[in-house]
Design an enzyme around this catalytic site. Structure first.
Site, PDB file in Angstrom:
ATOM      1  CE  LYS A   1      39.404  44.302  38.081  1.00 40.34           C
ATOM      2  NZ  LYS A   1      38.294  43.368  38.861  1.00 40.34           N
TER       3      LYS A   1
ATOM      4  N   GLY B   1      36.233  41.233  48.166  1.00 38.88           N
ATOM      5  CA  GLY B   1      35.824  40.224  49.065  1.00 38.88           C
ATOM      6  C   GLY B   1      35.424  40.312  50.051  1.00 38.88           C
TER       7      GLY B   1
ATOM      8  CB  ALA C   1      36.413  45.630  44.722  1.00 41.27           C
ATOM      9  N   GLY C   2      34.001  44.132  46.802  1.00 42.11           N
ATOM     10  CA  GLY C   2      33.069  44.778  48.312  1.00 42.11           C
ATOM     11  C   GLY C   2      31.573  44.317  47.448  1.00 42.11           C
TER      12      GLY C   2
ATOM     13  CG  ASN D   1      34.887  36.475  41.550  1.00 42.76           C
ATOM     14  OD1 ASN D   1      35.663  36.178  41.386  1.00 42.76           O
ATOM     15  ND2 ASN D   1      33.753  35.418  41.089  1.00 42.76           N
TER      16      ASN D   1
END
Length: 262
Positions: A105, A166, A192-193, A214
């Site tokens: 990635k 995040g 993301a997000g 995550n």
């Protein structure tokens, strides 16, 4: 219904076939034990690993593979923390030397405040990595034109952000994500997000092939339970997309037939 056979709906990225369409990160957890429990609860069979944060020097400290079996879980090395092409290329070449990884990635950040991808450096890095034989999954903005450019460069998967890394803000631009999905032949994975399970469902209903999560799991009050919630959300969203939603109408439509009314 009993005679219907369930078709395989695996996610294939490059030469890797995954049962789960949920990919999870391994950072921000309290410890490796919690990480392993969350991964198990999520049902994910691919996890991201920040190469620059991996312990390879102190033999006394535990390492991720003490808790996650690489024979059962696909480890996806990423370039988290890299802010230019030179750093990213060096990190991934090191990953290849250490673990023989080719599916990776790519993440080249623009600045420390927004952590938005630097698309100029990202495109440059993608071209080089593809030429070197890497199978590149690329973190990018939700710009359809730049996403198409990455696909043309040979990316194995396009990974547009939902919102800043995040942030937990969820998908901010559904239209762009839909455009990227419609124009792209390789897998599209939201990265993301994402803030909560319903965000993942929306991503899958838009037709995305997978979701990477995550912070939303690791920073929740009950990470193991949240991991299970994301597992269910991704499956539900995928089934909803495959089923095909009803057509939107501007006026009401009675649920019951009008014929034969007394």
């Amino acid at each position: 219904m009993g005679n219907l056979k369930k078709k395989s709906d695996k996610l294939k990225i490059a030469n890797v076939s995954l049962r789960s369409r949920l990919i999870v990160g391994t950072g921000k957890y309290k410890n490796f034990q919690e990480t392993a429990k969350a991964v198990e609860a999520s049902g994910a069979d691919m996890v991201t690993v920040a190469v620059r944060r991996v312990n390879i020097l102190d033999k006394k400290k535990p390492i991720l593979t003490d808790f996650l079996n690489p024979k059962k879980i696909t480890l996806l090395p990423n370039t988290a923390g890299c802010f230019n092409s030179i750093e990213a290329l060096r990190t991934l070449r090191l990953a290849r030397e250490i673990g023989g990884w080719k599916l990776i990635k790519l993440e080249v950040l623009g600045d420390k405040k927004t952590l938005y991808p630097n698309m100029i450096e990202t495109i440059k890095s993608t071209k080089i990595l593809v030429k070197e034989g890497f199978k590149v999954m690329v973190y990018c903005t939700d710009d359809p034109l730049l996403a198409k450019k990455l696909e043309d460069c040979g990316a194995s998967a396009i990974m547009p952000l939902a919102s800043p890394i995040g942030s937990g803000l969820g998908i901010q631009n559904k239209i762009n994500i839909s455009l990227i999905r419609k124009q792209t032949k390789v897998p599209v994975i939201i990265d993301a997000g994402i803030g909560t399970a319903s965000d993942a469902t929306i991503a899958m209903e838009l037709g995305c092939d997978g979701v990477l999560v995550n912070s939303a799991i690791a920073n929740s009050k009950k990470p193991i339970l949240m991991a299970k919630a994301f597992k269910d959300a991704v499956i539900s969203g995928r089934n909803s997309f495959l089923a095909g939603r009803m057509k939107k109408n501007y006026f009401a439509s009675a649920s019951s037939p009008q014929k034969g009314l007394i």
